[in-house]
Each structure stands twice: as structure tokens, then as C-alpha cells.
Design a protein around this motif. Structure first.
Motif, PDB file in Angstrom:
ATOM      1  N   ARG A 175      13.476   2.604   3.200  1.00 45.65           N
ATOM      2  CA  ARG A 175      13.510   1.512   4.171  1.00 45.65           C
ATOM      3  C   ARG A 175      12.824   0.268   3.632  1.00 45.65           C
ATOM      4  N   LEU A 176      11.678   0.452   2.996  1.00 47.74           N
ATOM      5  CA  LEU A 176      10.892  -0.685   2.525  1.00 47.74           C
ATOM      6  C   LEU A 176      11.481  -1.336   1.282  1.00 47.74           C
ATOM      7  N   ASN A 177      12.251  -0.599   0.511  1.00 43.47           N
ATOM      8  CA  ASN A 177      12.734  -1.114  -0.772  1.00 43.47           C
ATOM      9  C   ASN A 177      14.245  -1.235  -0.837  1.00 43.47           C
ATOM     10  N   TYR A 178      14.889  -1.131   0.311  1.00 43.13           N
ATOM     11  CA  TYR A 178      16.347  -1.250   0.337  1.00 43.13           C
ATOM     12  C   TYR A 178      16.760  -2.687   0.070  1.00 43.13           C
ATOM     13  N   GLU A 179      17.739  -2.861  -0.785  1.00 50.09           N
ATOM     14  CA  GLU A 179      18.262  -4.179  -1.090  1.00 50.09           C
ATOM     15  C   GLU A 179      19.717  -4.227  -0.685  1.00 50.09           C
TER      16      GLU A 179
ATOM     17  N   GLU B   1       0.826  -1.210   0.000  1.00 49.52           N
ATOM     18  CA  GLU B   1       0.000   0.000   0.000  1.00 49.52           C
ATOM     19  C   GLU B   1       0.858   1.257   0.000  1.00 49.52           C
ATOM     20  N   PHE B   2       1.950   1.230   0.750  1.00 53.28           N
ATOM     21  CA  PHE B   2       2.810   2.421   0.820  1.00 53.28           C
ATOM     22  C   PHE B   2       3.450   2.702  -0.542  1.00 53.28           C
ATOM     23  N   ASN B   3       3.934   1.663  -1.206  1.00 53.55           N
ATOM     24  CA  ASN B   3       4.565   1.870  -2.515  1.00 53.55           C
ATOM     25  C   ASN B   3       3.568   2.388  -3.548  1.00 53.55           C
ATOM     26  N   SER B   4       2.324   1.970  -3.434  1.00 54.52           N
ATOM     27  CA  SER B   4       1.311   2.460  -4.370  1.00 54.52           C
ATOM     28  C   SER B   4       0.929   3.918  -4.081  1.00 54.52           C
ATOM     29  N   LEU B   5       1.047   4.315  -2.809  1.00 52.80           N
ATOM     30  CA  LEU B   5       0.691   5.690  -2.432  1.00 52.80           C
ATOM     31  C   LEU B   5       1.851   6.674  -2.568  1.00 52.80           C
ATOM     32  N   PHE B   6       3.060   6.164  -2.599  1.00 51.70           N
ATOM     33  CA  PHE B   6       4.224   7.051  -2.534  1.00 51.70           C
ATOM     34  C   PHE B   6       4.261   8.136  -3.616  1.00 51.70           C
ATOM     35  N   PRO B   7       3.894   7.862  -4.866  1.00 50.47           N
ATOM     36  CA  PRO B   7       3.944   8.934  -5.877  1.00 50.47           C
ATOM     37  C   PRO B   7       3.105  10.157  -5.513  1.00 50.47           C
ATOM     38  N   HIS B   8       2.149  10.032  -4.618  1.00 49.87           N
ATOM     39  CA  HIS B   8       1.277  11.150  -4.270  1.00 49.87           C
ATOM     40  C   HIS B   8       1.871  12.051  -3.190  1.00 49.87           C
TER      41      HIS B   8
ATOM     42  N   GLN C 140       5.653  12.450  -2.638  1.00 48.71           N
ATOM     43  CA  GLN C 140       7.093  12.312  -2.749  1.00 48.71           C
ATOM     44  C   GLN C 140       7.859  13.413  -2.029  1.00 48.71           C
ATOM     45  N   ASP C 141       7.241  14.553  -1.813  1.00 47.95           N
ATOM     46  CA  ASP C 141       7.937  15.670  -1.178  1.00 47.95           C
ATOM     47  C   ASP C 141       7.966  15.545   0.338  1.00 47.95           C
ATOM     48  N   ASN C 142       7.333  14.530   0.879  1.00 47.39           N
ATOM     49  CA  ASN C 142       7.311  14.321   2.317  1.00 47.39           C
ATOM     50  C   ASN C 142       8.586  13.585   2.738  1.00 47.39           C
ATOM     51  N   THR C 143       9.374  14.220   3.630  1.00 47.84           N
ATOM     52  CA  THR C 143      10.652  13.640   4.041  1.00 47.84           C
ATOM     53  C   THR C 143      10.467  12.291   4.718  1.00 47.84           C
ATOM     54  N   LEU C 144       9.458  12.190   5.577  1.00 49.33           N
ATOM     55  CA  LEU C 144       9.193  10.930   6.265  1.00 49.33           C
ATOM     56  C   LEU C 144       8.795   9.840   5.271  1.00 49.33           C
ATOM     57  N   ALA C 145       8.013  10.204   4.271  1.00 52.34           N
ATOM     58  CA  ALA C 145       7.606   9.233   3.259  1.00 52.34           C
ATOM     59  C   ALA C 145       8.810   8.742   2.456  1.00 52.34           C
TER      60      ALA C 145
ATOM     61  N   PRO D 227      24.719 -16.758   2.806  1.00 43.75           N
ATOM     62  CA  PRO D 227      24.104 -15.636   2.089  1.00 43.75           C
ATOM     63  C   PRO D 227      23.086 -16.115   1.087  1.00 43.75           C
ATOM     64  N   LYS D 228      21.952 -15.413   1.011  1.00 44.22           N
ATOM     65  CA  LYS D 228      20.877 -15.785   0.099  1.00 44.22           C
ATOM     66  C   LYS D 228      20.089 -14.539  -0.258  1.00 44.22           C
ATOM     67  N   PRO D 229      19.306 -14.559  -1.335  1.00 48.71           N
ATOM     68  CA  PRO D 229      18.480 -13.395  -1.676  1.00 48.71           C
ATOM     69  C   PRO D 229      17.514 -13.066  -0.557  1.00 48.71           C
ATOM     70  N   THR D 230      17.271 -11.772  -0.379  1.00 45.53           N
ATOM     71  CA  THR D 230      16.335 -11.333   0.645  1.00 45.53           C
ATOM     72  C   THR D 230      14.916 -11.643   0.214  1.00 45.53           C
ATOM     73  N   LEU D 231      14.126 -12.253   1.121  1.00 48.31           N
ATOM     74  CA  LEU D 231      12.743 -12.585   0.833  1.00 48.31           C
ATOM     75  C   LEU D 231      11.840 -11.563   1.486  1.00 48.31           C
ATOM     76  N   ASN D 232      10.965 -10.965   0.740  1.00 48.86           N
ATOM     77  CA  ASN D 232      10.049  -9.958   1.275  1.00 48.86           C
ATOM     78  C   ASN D 232       8.759 -10.611   1.735  1.00 48.86           C
TER      79      ASN D 232
END
Length: 245
Positions: free
Chosen positions: A49-53, A29-36, A38-43, A239-244
Motif C-alpha cells: 500500500r505504501l509503495n504502490y506506484e 519508519e514502516f519501510n525501515s522496519l519491514f525487513p524484520h 516480512q512474514d506478517n501478512t498485515l505488514a 496526469p503527473k508523477p505521484t508525489l509522496n
């Protein structure tokens, strides 16, 4: 969840609560809302944080490596019990093969997931009961009850491992899927470890044979047996790929 995220954009504490309540849904839900917003520092912080690899390889902590070494030695000793105590191999291995693999892995996830004492005691008693039951059956190779018990016991022990993996939360669908994914990783990585072990065994025995030093029997009886018993144990720390999940 979408409305809750929108109403909590100015509250880091509330966003953290929402994230912990359902991580997968929050991320979607957050990734779908983020484009609306983007100027929010907390967002922007939450987006990273959510998409860090993670790019660097992690080989586990020191405590995890120590556990793998100790558990591998224990598995190796269990595998050599027939030789140590002069137990008939045809009696020992069909009944106790699952106890070489599953108890160390269950102990690892019990430690990592910080299981409640009540669940730890329950799993421990279940393993002991299974051990006593399977070794208490009459030694009759033609007994179909014994054959069926030896076939189904690893599945029972595997279910104990699953309970430790999902922290006893059998109603958590995401953790159950994560356990199935872990089993896939376990099969793949263990296969690769065994292939590498076969190559190393051939090279080692071949090199010693060049100097007329025969270590084949010793290597197969001790190094190979311990390696086979411990090969799946190190998988959780590799070591292995990160699973979300």
C-alpha cells in the motif's frame, strides 16, 4: 512512531490511525522496519500500500473534466470583458490579469479539499475586496501606488490559492512544500501546453490558408485568447508523477 508501529502490528485499526496522523513519517519508519517482519501478512499488505506506484494514466474524473471546461470558459469570458463591455484594455488587464487565473484554481482546490464554509466565505470576501480595491484606484499610469498595487496583487491572489491548497493549515510544513511543488508542476505543464498551442495555431492557420480561407484574425482574437486564459486551469487534473507528501 517506530515503537507505535511495532506495538500495533496486530491491530489494523491502530495502524490506520498512525498512518493518518503522519503519513510521511509512517512510511519512512514502516519501510525501515519491514525487513524484520516480512512474514506478517498485515505488514506485507501495508508494504504494498505504501509503495504502490500507479502505472496507468489518469485523466481525472468526469466532474473534474466538467469543472475544467466550465472554468476555462469563465476564464475566457473574463479575458474578453474589455471587448464585451468596451473597457479600455490598458485599464483592465494590468489590474485584473490575476483574476483570470487564480479564482478558478482556488475554487477547484476549495472544492477538491472540501474546505469549511467559514474558510470559503473568507476567501470569497478576500477576492471581492481585492477586486474592488484594485479597480477603485485612480486611472493614472504615472501613479507609483497603482504600479506597485498591480505588481503585488497577483502575489496576494497567489497566497489565497495557497490557503485553499493547504486547507488553511498554515502550520503544516508538508502541505506548504506540496504547494511549492504544485507551482513547479504548474509552470512546467502550462509551458508545454502553450508550446503545443502555438504549434497547433500555426498548423491550423496554415491549413486554412491553403484553401484561401483567412481565419487568422478570428483565431487570434477568440481561440488564442481563451486558450491563453485557460491553459493553467487544467493542470490539477492532468496526469503527473505521484508525489509522496
Amino acid at each position: 512512531m517506530r515503537e507505535d508501529i511495532l506495538n500495533s502490528l496486530d491491530s489494523p485499526k491502530q495502524l490506520e490511525k498512525l498512518y493518518r496522523s503522519n503519513k510521511k513519517l509512517f512510511r519512512q519508519e514502516f519501510n525501515s522496519l519491514f525487513p524484520h517482519f516480512q512474514d506478517n501478512t498485515l505488514a506485507e499488505f501495508w508494504k504494498e500500500r505504501l509503495n504502490y506506484e500507479q502505472t496507468e494514466i489518469s485523466w481525472g474524473t468526469n466532474s473534474e473534466l466538467i469543472f475544467v471546461i466550465v472554468a476555462s470558459l469563465i476564464a475566457g469570458v473574463i479575458a474578453k470583458l474589455p471587448e464585451i463591455f468596451e473597457i479600455a484594455e490598458e485599464f483592465f488587464y494590468p489590474r485584473n490579469l490575476g483574476f483570470i487565473l487564480f479564482p478558478p484554481l482556488t475554487l477547484y482546490f476549495g472544492w477538491k479539499n472540501k474546505l469549511k464554509p467559514r474558510l470559503i466565505i473568507t476567501l470569497s470576501l478576500a477576492f471581492v475586496a481585492a477586486l474592488v480595491f484594485i479597480n477603485g484606484l485612480p486611472n493614472d499610469s504615472d501613479n507609483q501606488t497603482l504600479v506597485l498595487a498591480c505588481i503585488h496583487l497577483p502575489l496576494v491572489l497567489w497566497s489565497f490559492l495557497g490557503i485553499a491548497f493547504i486547507r488553511g493549515k498554515t502550520d503544516n510544513f508538508e502541505k506548504r512544500l506540496a504547494f511549492l511543488s504544485y507551482n513547479g508542476d504548474l509552470v512546467v505543464i502550462t509551458t508545454l501546453v502553450l508550446i503545443a498551442g502555438m504549434l497547433l495555431t500555426g498548423i491550423t492557420i496554415g491549413l486554412f490558408s491553403l484553401i484561401d480561407f483567412g481565419i487568422g484574425e478570428f483565431y487570434l482574437n477568440y481561440i488564442v485568447i481563451v486558450g491563453l486564459a485557460s491553459s493553467p486551469i487544467g493542470e490539477p487534473t492532468l496526469p503527473k508523477p505521484t508525489l509522496n507528501w
